[in-house]
Write a protein that holds these residues in place. Structure first.
Motif, PDB file in Angstrom:
ATOM      1  N   LEU A   1      -2.334   5.545   6.804  1.00  0.00           N
ATOM      2  CA  LEU A   1      -2.025   4.622   7.476  1.00  0.00           C
ATOM      3  C   LEU A   1      -3.427   3.612   6.590  1.00  0.00           C
ATOM      4  CD1 LEU A   1      -1.369   2.257   9.389  1.00  0.00           C
ATOM      5  CD2 LEU A   1      -2.216   3.463  11.145  1.00  0.00           C
TER       6      LEU A   1
ATOM      7  N   ARG B   1      -2.658   1.735   3.638  1.00  0.00           N
ATOM      8  CA  ARG B   1      -1.806   1.045   3.387  1.00  0.00           C
ATOM      9  C   ARG B   1      -2.064  -0.276   3.985  1.00  0.00           C
ATOM     10  NH1 ARG B   1       2.315   3.433   6.564  1.00  0.00           N
ATOM     11  NH2 ARG B   1       1.372   5.190   7.527  1.00  0.00           N
ATOM     12  N   THR B   2      -3.400  -0.404   5.121  1.00  0.00           N
ATOM     13  CA  THR B   2      -3.105  -1.305   5.822  1.00  0.00           C
ATOM     14  C   THR B   2      -4.311  -1.902   4.639  1.00  0.00           C
ATOM     15  OG1 THR B   2      -3.786  -0.287   7.170  1.00  0.00           O
ATOM     16  CG2 THR B   2      -4.325  -2.098   7.805  1.00  0.00           C
ATOM     17  N   TYR B   3      -5.043  -1.654   4.122  1.00  0.00           N
ATOM     18  CA  TYR B   3      -6.442  -2.314   2.569  1.00  0.00           C
ATOM     19  C   TYR B   3      -4.987  -3.207   1.714  1.00  0.00           C
ATOM     20  CZ  TYR B   3     -10.556  -1.183   3.649  1.00  0.00           C
ATOM     21  OH  TYR B   3     -12.080  -1.088   4.770  1.00  0.00           O
TER      22      TYR B   3
ATOM     23  N   GLY C   1       0.756  -7.108   9.271  1.00  0.00           N
ATOM     24  CA  GLY C   1      -0.247  -5.813   9.298  1.00  0.00           C
ATOM     25  C   GLY C   1       1.176  -4.549   9.869  1.00  0.00           C
TER      26      GLY C   1
ATOM     27  N   SER D   1       3.516  -1.518   8.835  1.00  0.00           N
ATOM     28  CA  SER D   1       3.396  -0.370   9.737  1.00  0.00           C
ATOM     29  C   SER D   1       3.950   0.746   9.722  1.00  0.00           C
ATOM     30  CB  SER D   1       1.760   0.017   9.913  1.00  0.00           C
ATOM     31  OG  SER D   1       0.630  -0.911   9.156  1.00  0.00           O
TER      32      SER D   1
ATOM     33  N   THR E   1      -5.394  -1.911  11.832  1.00  0.00           N
ATOM     34  CA  THR E   1      -4.258  -2.655  11.925  1.00  0.00           C
ATOM     35  C   THR E   1      -5.118  -4.480  12.164  1.00  0.00           C
ATOM     36  OG1 THR E   1      -2.121  -1.642  11.521  1.00  0.00           O
ATOM     37  CG2 THR E   1      -2.546  -4.471  11.363  1.00  0.00           C
TER      38      THR E   1
ATOM     39  N   LEU F   1      -7.799  -6.244   9.393  1.00  0.00           N
ATOM     40  CA  LEU F   1      -6.087  -7.802   8.828  1.00  0.00           C
ATOM     41  C   LEU F   1      -6.932  -8.622  10.236  1.00  0.00           C
ATOM     42  CD1 LEU F   1      -3.309  -5.883   7.908  1.00  0.00           C
ATOM     43  CD2 LEU F   1      -5.135  -6.916   6.517  1.00  0.00           C
TER      44      LEU F   1
END
Length: 324
Positions: free
Chosen positions: A155, A158-160, A198, A202, A266, A270
């Protein structure tokens, strides 16, 4: 004077009573054996639930009613200050309590973002699930594989990836500036919109998969029949497709709303940590603030919110089953 003696019981009657007593003993032995086997089968599950579920929850509950330690941890003195702190602000000079909405606003903001992300995931995930369900059976697995493919990555990664896309030097801003649509980069990062995006990204598979499971059972002959009867696309969607997909909609909303409510990574990456969500608040209490009792109380209050959501879901599902 003659005393009347009781008549001796006959042999057949005594034999029937003995048989009934033996049957009762045998029945009790069988029921006892079945009860023991049931407990033996259930005991591993009970032990696992106790160790990994009830024990941590009990520790959290106990900590929420203790006093914070000077350098983290707790001191074993009973106190309800953690729950009082959630609703009231204590004056450091005269020790008076004043009602405060600081933490309520954090919970309200978290619930609003989680609800918005749930609605957004539903609006995006429903057409995706319908598209997959309408494909031939031999192609559906490929589309499901593509939907779940991002979940093979952590995760955090993916957030980056989202961060790199929406930052000032990201793909969106560079493209818009290259096309001459904007002169300066759009400030998308570290906003509620970035957190909203985000959360949807996610947890979108959590919405698509239950929806697909419901839409896969849809009889598309009903859709064709509705079109033959001159129903519009909206009428087909409202009266046939959505009612058939309702269990998947409810399950998907629950699966997206609950993890979205307690999201930590997240909003931290973000949102830039400018506006706290519940997950960030709890992490802060166990970290920099070193107020473990208040962190435990905040976690328990979050659990109550989640439990209320699940109770609503269970009651809704029960009504659905009752109405067929």
């Amino acid at each position: 004077m003659m005393v009347a003696l009781p008549e001796p019981q006959s042999e057949p009657k005594r034999g029937a009573e003995a048989n009934a007593a033996n049957l009762a003993i045998a029945r009790k032995a069988i029921e006892g054996g079945a009860r023991r086997r049931r407990w033996q089968l259930l005991s591993p599950s009970i032990i696992v639930i106790g160790i990994f579920g009830l024990f941590p929850l009990t520790i959290t509950l106990i900590y929420s009613f203790l006093s914070p330690g000077d350098f983290g941890g707790v001191t074993w003195e009973f106190s309800t200050d953690a729950y009082v702190q959630f609703l009231f602000e204590r004056d450091i000079f005269d020790d008076t309590l004043t009602f405060s909405t600081t933490y309520l606003s954090i919970y309200g903001r978290s619930i609003g973002l989680a609800f918005g992300a749930t609605v957004g995931a539903l609006l995006i995930g429903f057409p995706m699930a319908y598209f997959i369900a309408s494909k031939p059976p031999d192609q559906r697995n490929l589309w499901l594989f593509l939907i779940t493919l991002p979940f093979w990555t952590n995760l955090l990664i993916r957030t980056y990836a989202i961060l790199l896309i929406i930052r000032d030097e990201g793909i969106i801003n560079v493209s818009l500036q290259g096309l001459g649509i904007i002169d300066a980069p759009l400030g998308m990062l570290y906003t509620d919109g970035a957190v909203f995006l985000g959360l949807i990204y996610s947890y979108l598979p959590f919405m698509v998969l239950p929806l697909y499971a419901s839409l896969e059972k849809l009889d598309f002959k009903l859709v064709e029949a509705a079109y033959d009867l001159y129903a519009t696309r909206f009428q087909v969607l409202r009266h046939i497709i959505v009612p058939m997909a309702k269990p998947g909609i409810v399950a998907g909303c629950i699966l997206v709303f609950i993890p979205g409510l307690g999201a930590f990574i997240t909003p931290e990456l973000l949102g830039g940590g400018k506006e706290l969500m519940i997950g960030n608040l709890i992490a802060l209490q166990f970290g920099g603030s070193r107020n473990w009792p208040f962190g435990s109380a905040a976690a328990l209050i979050l659990m109550v919110v989640v439990m209320l959501s699940l109770i609503i879901y269970v009651r809704y599902a029960g009504k659905e089953r009752a109405h067929g």
